[in-house]
Write an enzyme that holds these catalytic residues in place. Structure first.
Site, mmCIF file in Angstrom:
data_model
loop_
_atom_site.group_PDB
_atom_site.id
_atom_site.type_symbol
_atom_site.label_atom_id
_atom_site.label_comp_id
_atom_site.label_asym_id
_atom_site.label_seq_id
_atom_site.Cartn_x
_atom_site.Cartn_y
_atom_site.Cartn_z
ATOM 1 N N GLY A 515 0.841 -1.189 0.000
ATOM 2 C CA GLY A 515 0.000 0.000 0.000
ATOM 3 C C GLY A 515 0.874 1.236 0.000
ATOM 4 O O GLY A 515 1.989 1.229 -0.523
ATOM 5 N N LYS A 531 3.072 2.375 7.150
ATOM 6 C CA LYS A 531 2.662 1.587 5.989
ATOM 7 C C LYS A 531 1.166 1.290 6.135
ATOM 8 O O LYS A 531 0.745 0.606 7.076
ATOM 9 C CB LYS A 531 3.452 0.280 5.920
ATOM 10 C CG LYS A 531 4.887 0.447 5.487
ATOM 11 C CD LYS A 531 5.650 -0.854 5.540
ATOM 12 C CE LYS A 531 5.107 -1.876 4.598
ATOM 13 N NZ LYS A 531 5.949 -3.099 4.557
ATOM 14 N N ASP A 628 11.916 -11.926 -0.079
ATOM 15 C CA ASP A 628 11.665 -10.780 -0.954
ATOM 16 C C ASP A 628 12.774 -9.747 -0.793
ATOM 17 O O ASP A 628 12.514 -8.546 -0.699
ATOM 18 C CB ASP A 628 10.304 -10.162 -0.643
ATOM 19 C CG ASP A 628 9.795 -9.276 -1.787
ATOM 20 O OD1 ASP A 628 10.312 -9.422 -2.915
ATOM 21 O OD2 ASP A 628 8.907 -8.451 -1.554
#
Length: 829
Positions: A515, A531, A628
């Site tokens: 987001g 966040k 990631d």
């Protein structure tokens, strides 16, 4: 030696010769002894009798300066002592000699003295290099005694048999001080030595500030390194006498080649040479976690890396500033709940086991006193805060009459600490009188009944929830506090709205898969990054809770710090410490900003990421695969220190580091995925190693894997790097913006490490512990990398069409084409 922009393509063999010449360690040997009539010229060297050490002139990497040093006679050589650390010679015409009165001097090409050992007053002096690495000045025919020795003046290394500490008669203080940089042996900011105040202890200083406290010696170990108990090949000793106080170590066999060093990045490393692989292995590296740094939890605070948050107050104490404590700012420490009652003699003690004893610099020590007498002495002294045995066998007494600071708890090792408390704060069975004990028993019984009832109520609620009697929404506001052994501050939505100016566009920092990220401010000083989960985000509640669960338990200087979260109404938000320099990709892939990343900065970023990954894979409580790791998930603080972020896709692994797990759902970012994960859903710690290798090559080249390569022959950064490497032109990979600021040796070393990390087979890739060792070993002989896998192969038409697409859309298109296989091992992902 610097890298010049117009060097062009040089054959690999010529480059190798070039590097050998820059070291200028000559094979010309003149025995092991220096006499007044036989000086040592640049180009000659002394060799110890057992051929273990050599002494001569050398040049560090990236410089032509000449120094006199001692090095291990291994390949490649490792310098362990430097004479003229602050006064290099600019040309290869220097000389080391010993005068008729026993003074060692180094002169330059103009015969000017640039370093001297001081007069020894000997009649027939010689200087000899011994097989333990010590360079001594003595009378020619005196076998044992000496007038001067190099081991009294360590550089950055402590060898077996060397003393770290004080000669109290002469005032000599033997410290170990880091180099300024790999190319400059001048004293750097980090110094390790013995602090004589109170009960002597070893300290690592950064300038005048204490960085790491090794803890006092308890007769068997240094309490700040409980792992010492497992050092089977080392024999340790800490001597406290009227005329000297020092630490020293030896090995169980003289065949071991080892050193204890303070490196220029501020870490104390105990290294052992592995002759088979021709490299140094890290046996110990300190500080190893956040609790190792001095007084992380303030006065009367206790640090424990197995807890989340890592700081808590001693029994009988509470946070001095609850607000700061909730924000994980523990510097204010703790204060007593109840004042001590020294006059009536009702105070008692609570014992803490397996602790690193508090800072002993302001303690008092009586080595003749027994533990019972020590306790009584503490009770009689109204200023006494705690006591402990000076020796693990129960002899000697340490008493603290000031605040207790820098306490940490270990799962094993450490020592017992007895903390003084008022009677009201003592637990059952620790009070002085029978009546107090009965009160404690009654209170404990009542609390037990209440706890039993609470458990029953909780079970009833859970059953009602499963039947649908209690709506899910009624528990959503507590998502941040559901974990059994972790808890984060839960921020009110109104507080977040006020901090971010109602999520104004001016406060927007960026947008990602999770987001939007906003900058905010709590109070006058606390800057935060928020966040905010988008309702349309592919990352939902599972990823949100995964990140909260994992990062709440992680504490490391190279991991971003989570301050809390907000799950009020329909919102899901994570509150982090604010990183003023945002993410690495904002600098790395922007030509204008890339010039701000000089070689030393990139070097530190690579090393910091490696340390963070090593913590995740090996040293953290949970052991985590990030899954990631990419440039946009590396945040930079005000000093450009890297911090790994975004743990929404991370997974806990249990088992050895080669164990492969499988998932039905492949997630992550194209370009950073390992081939086994992208094609088959199989992941392990070696998947993170692959991503790290891609990052290393990106940081060195300034190019993004996949985006900056669109020709038919160069389909991605890995193919480009591999092609240059096999041609012997690896240096062409280096970012042009670095110009002359880079070391060729380091650049080629890092490129090779990057290629080792992206090898096709996971078993061929090194573990992060080995990667950290490779990065820190300037002269390590690294294995040759094998061919990496370039996938998926794109046709020319795909390449052309991808140019008009964004990175994210191309990534989603590519991932959708990847084959996935489902494993039956039940790992959720």
């Amino acid at each position: 030696m610097e890298l010049f922009g117009k060097m062009g393509r040089l054959p690999a063999a010529l480059l190798s010769l070039f590097f050998i010449l820059t070291s200028r360690i000559s094979p010309s040997i003149v025995g092991d002894t220096l006499t007044p009539t036989q000086p040592l010229a640049d180009g000659q060297e002394l060799i110890s009798t057992g051929k273990r050490f050599a002494l001569g002139f050398f040049s560090p990497i990236k410089t032509n300066n000449r120094y006199v040093g001692i090095w291990y006679k291994i390949s490649p050589p490792t310098v362990v002592w430097v004479a003229n650390r602050q006064h290099p010679i600019s040309k290869c015409n220097g000389s080391l000699s010993i005068t008729a009165n026993g003074t060692l001097i180094i002169t330059d090409q103009n015969s000017k003295t640039i370093w001297s050992s001081g007069s020894s007053g000997l009649a027939n002096p010689v200087a000899q290099l011994l097989d333990d690495g010590n360079f001594i000045v003595k009378e020619a025919n005196a076998p044992v005694s000496f007038a001067w020795q190099s081991s009294d003046y360590p550089s950055d290394t402590l060898l077996p048999g060397m003393k770290l500490g004080w000669n109290l008669k002469s005032g000599l203080n033997r410290n170990v001080t880091s180099w300024t940089s790999p190319s400059d042996p001048a004293p750097g900011p980090y110094t390790m030595g013995v602090d004589l105040h109170g009960n002597p202890q070893i300290i690592l200083w950064e300038g005048s500030s204490q960085l790491w406290r090794v803890g006092p010696w308890n007769g068997k170990i240094l309490t700040g390194i409980p792992d010492i108990l497992h050092y089977k090949i080392f024999i340790l000793d800490f001597v406290i006498k009227n005329d000297e106080v020092f630490y020293m170590y030896n090995t169980t066999s003289t065949s071991f080649i080892t050193r204890l060093t303070v490196n220029y990045t501020g870490f104390v490393q105990r290294l052992v040479w592995l002759d088979d692989s021709k490299m140094w292995s890290s046996y110990m590296s300190e500080p190893k976690d956040q609790c190792d740094y001095v007084s992380q939890c303030g006065a009367y605070g206790v640090c424990n890396t197995n807890d989340s948050p890592m700081c808590s107050c001693l029994q009988g104490f509470k946070p001095r500033s609850p607000t700061n404590w909730d924000l994980r700012d523990w510097r204010d420490g703790c204060k007593r709940m109840t004042k001590l009652d020294c006059r009536n003699g009702t105070d008692g003690f609570v014992m803490m086991k397996n602790v690193k004893l508090p800072d002993t610099s302001r303690s008092t020590v009586d080595r003749r006193m027994g533990l019972n007498e020590c306790r009584a002495t503490c009770l009689r002294n109204c200023s006494c805060m705690a006591y402990a045995s000076a020796d693990i066998n129960g002899t000697g007494c340490i008493i603290w009459t000031t605040e207790l600071t820098d306490i940490r708890v270990y799962s094993f090792g450490g020592q017992d600490l007895n903390v003084r408390l008022a009677v009201a704060d003592l637990g059952p069975g620790l009070h002085h009188s029978h009546s107090h004990t009965m009160v404690g028993i009654l209170v404990g019984s009542v609390l037990g009944i209440l706890l039993f009832a609470s458990v029953g109520i909780c079970v009833w609620i859970q059953r009602r929830r499963r039947r649908g009697a209690i709506p899910f929404a009624s528990r959503r506001n507590n998502e941040c506090k559901e974990g059994k052994d972790w808890e984060l501050p839960l921020f009110d939505l109104g507080t977040i709205i006020a901090a971010t100016n109602n999520f104004s566009i001016e406060n927007k920092l960026g947008r990602g898969g999770f987001g939007t990220v906003y900058k905010g401010k709590l109070g006058e000083e606390q800057e935060i990054a928020v966040k905010r989960l988008s309702k349309t985000s592919a990352q939902g509640t599972d990823e949100f809770m995964n990140e909260v669960t994992l990062i709440a338990k992680l504490q490391h200087r190279n991991l971003v710090r989570l301050l809390g979260c907000c799950t009020q109404e329909e919102e899901k938000m994570l509150v982090y410490e604010y990183m003023p320099n945002k993410s690495l990709d904002a600098f790395l892939f922007d030509k204008d900003k890339a010039v701000l990343l000089d070689w030393q900065t990139r070097y530190n970023i690579i090393e910091g990421i490696a340390q963070g990954l090593l913590y995740l894979h090996r040293d953290s409580r949970l052991r985590i695969i990030h899954r990631d790791l990419k440039a946009s998930n590396i945040l930079l603080d005000k000093d450009m220190n890297p911090k790994i972020s975004d743990f929404g896709l991370a997974r806990i692994f249990r088992g050895d580091e080669t164990m492969l797990l499988n998932t039905q759902r492949v997630v992550g970012t194209y370009g950073y995925m390992s081939p086994e994960y992208a094609m088959y859903g199989a992941f392990s710690v070696k998947s993170d190693v692959f991503s790290f290798g891609v990052l290393v090559l990106e940081i060195i080249s300034g190019k993004k894997n996949g985006r900056d390569f669109i020709s038919e022959h160069e389909e991605n950064l890995l193919a480009h790097a591999w092609g240059l490497w096999t041609e012997g032109n690896g240096l062409e990979l280096v970012d042009e913006s670095l110009n002359n600021s880079i070391s060729m040796t380091e650049a080629l070393n890092f490129i090779k490490i990057g290629l080792l990390c992206v090898q096709e087979s996971p078993k061929d890739r090194p573990k992060m512990s080995s990667v950290v060792l490779m990065l820190g070993s300037k002269n390590a002989s690294l294995p040759d990398p094998k061919h990496p896998k370039f996938f998926p192969t794109r046709t020319s038409s795909e390449i052309k069409s991808s140019k008009s697409k964004t990175d994210s859309s191309y990534r989603m298109h590519s991932i959708s084409r990847i084959r996935r296989r489902v494993s039956s091992d039940g790992v959720n992902s």
